[in-house]
Write an enzyme that holds these catalytic residues in place. Structure first.
Site, PDB file in Angstrom:
ATOM      1  N   LYS A  72       0.839  -0.879  -0.165  1.00  0.00           N
ATOM      2  CA  LYS A  72      -0.091   0.007  -0.135  1.00  0.00           C
ATOM      3  C   LYS A  72       0.885   1.259  -0.105  1.00  0.00           C
ATOM      4  CE  LYS A  72      -3.821   1.967   2.736  1.00  0.00           C
ATOM      5  NZ  LYS A  72      -4.811   1.627   3.857  1.00  0.00           N
ATOM      6  N   SER A 146      -9.198   2.552   3.182  1.00  0.00           N
ATOM      7  CA  SER A 146      -8.250   3.207   2.285  1.00  0.00           C
ATOM      8  C   SER A 146      -7.353   2.297   1.473  1.00  0.00           C
ATOM      9  CB  SER A 146      -7.329   4.178   3.192  1.00  0.00           C
ATOM     10  OG  SER A 146      -6.772   3.383   3.966  1.00  0.00           O
ATOM     11  N   SER A 170      -9.712   0.290   7.161  1.00  0.00           N
ATOM     12  CA  SER A 170      -9.106   0.364   5.932  1.00  0.00           C
ATOM     13  C   SER A 170      -8.629  -0.783   5.260  1.00  0.00           C
ATOM     14  CB  SER A 170      -8.093   1.383   6.078  1.00  0.00           C
ATOM     15  OG  SER A 170      -8.678   2.587   6.118  1.00  0.00           O
TER      16      SER A 170
END
Length: 453
Positions: A72, A146, A170
């Protein structure tokens, strides 16, 4: 193949890590153009790393030997740019690797690229000024956030496993949106090292995967805890008490009937598997301040870190400027109160004790994912409204620092995106949650990747 199968094949010499890496890169090239899962693809570097791996003297001992993994875009990889989804971040390459990156590489994983996030990881949809990341199950919908890019990459079969992190859902939100198994470990199980203050201890690194065993393997490496990989291979958690919380977390709003039905079907399945499943309302905090203040002030601390690293806060999106400004007010008046969290935890522990339960079952989401569009161009209020109303179930377990997971459980007949349940447990219950998830997976298998992939 799964990541477990790939690693076993590379360790045994049946698979060439270079060819495995080339195959993953080919899938990324073929599939990601319409999805926007990746921010950067490390094609040449990944192949070079795979070539070096072939000569590793202990290749047969590496847990993730030759497994392509995405990171990520909010933790550092040495030599790579870390944008955190923002035009405001410095474009200078990172000087060092996050502990999670070091552990993954030491275990033989090949980092093939970085995945998309909303600005500073603050939102439950994933887009920026240039790219709208889309859900492989229905490209008109968001993959969540996210860790939206990570979920889109795995759900489209570009890679089998991906790193994510979770400050208010997330990992679990995009896992639920995209039909993946997503796991947020408890506080301290995996090094956080997220910059700022880690949203006051709410943020944790964890895996997204298509199978429980794959997620457990990735988690075990992140946590440097091999027993967690074994826990994910077991589908016999023993009889458990799992209290079913059907009440809505907020004073207003309700759960979409199909998401509620998924929870009900899962509770029936668990009862049939021999677990005790009492039903009782979960004592969600009536005052949302412990969650909201940490979200806002944590984001403000992240923005301050960004500025200290050479970023330009004038380039933040307008929704983010409002959010971080509110966070600075929270900080100025010292409104983050640990005593509030201690009070919430006492109530939830008493709730479990009262119901003689080990774990809590809720819907993963209140509704299917919102539209895939430029939420980054919308105002703060619009983003808050959509975030809070479709994903209200996750944040409690970030505030508490307890482990929680999203488990796929059907497909929504209207949105044509997956349904899922959330199961959470007391601190230290990772090795209980993983076998339970594997038991659900064995009893009610889910489709590993989105239709058409």
């Amino acid at each position: 193949m799964t990541a477990v199968q790939t690693a076993a094949g590379v360790r045994a010499g049946r698979l060439d890590p270079v060819e495995v890496t080339r195959a993953a890169l080919a899938r990324i090239s073929q599939r990601d153009q319409d999805l926007g899962a990746f921010v950067a693809v490390r094609a040449d570097r990944a192949i070079a790393e795979a070539e070096v791996l072939t000569a590793h003297p202990r290749l047969g001992e590496l847990a993730l030997a030759g497994v392509p993994v995405a990171i990520k875009d909010n933790i550092p990889i040495a030599g790579e740019i870390m944008t955190i989804g923002s035009q405001a971040t410095s474009r200078a390459p990172q000087l060092g690797n996050h502990t999670v990156v070091r552990r993954l590489r030491a275990a033989g994983a090949i980092i093939v690229g970085t995945t998309a996030v909303p600005e500073l990881g603050m939102w439950a949809t994933t887009d920026n000024q240039k790219t709208v990341t889309r859900n492989p199950w229905n490209t008109k919908r968001t993959p969540g956030g996210s860790s939206g890019g990570a979920a889109a990459a795995v759900a489209s079969g570009q890679i089998d496993v991906a790193h994510g992190n979770d400050g208010l859902g997330s990992i679990r939100i995009p896992a639920a949106d995209c039909g993946l198994f997503g796991f947020k470990p408890g506080r301290g199980v995996v090094p956080s090292e997220m910059g700022g203050n880690g949203w006051f201890g709410m943020s944790e690194n964890g895996p997204l995967a298509t199978t429980v065993a794959d997620a457990a393997l990735l988690l075990s490496v992140m946590a440097d805890a091999p027993d967690l990989a074994l826990a994910g291979l077991s589908s016999d958690p023993g009889p458990l008490g799992i209290v079913v919380a059907e009440n809505f977390p907020l004073a207003v709003g309700k759960t979409d009937k199909h998401w509620a039905q998924a929870q009900g079907s899962c509770s029936s399945l668990l009862a049939g598997l021999g677990h005790r499943v009492p039903h009782a309302n979960l004592p969600y905090p009536a005052n949302p301040a412990p969650l909201l203040t940490r979200w806002m002030a944590g984001a403000a601390a992240d923005a301050d870190d960004l500025a200290a690293a050479g970023g330009d806060l004038d380039k933040l999106q307008r929704r983010s400027k409002v959010h971080t400004s509110l966070g600075r007010t929270v900080t100025r008046f010292d409104l983050v109160d640990d005593k509030q969290v201690e009070k919430i935890e006492r109530k939830v522990l008493a709730y479990l004790d009262r119901n003689k339960a080990d774990l809590i079952l809720t819907p993963a989401l209140a509704a299917s994912p919102p539209s895939a569009k430029r939420w980054s161009a919308r105002g703060w209020a619009a983003n808050m409204w959509v975030n809070v109303n479709y994903a209200p179930f996750c944040g409690l377990f970030n505030v508490l620092g307890w482990p929680a997971m999203s488990v796929p459980f059907g497909v929504h007949p209207v949105s044509r995106t997956p349904l899922a349940v959330q199961i959470a447990g007391r601190p230290g219950s990772e090795a209980v949650l993983l076998p339970l998830a594997a038991q659900i997976e064995a009893a009610r298998p889910w489709q590993r990747v989105a239709p058409g992939y």
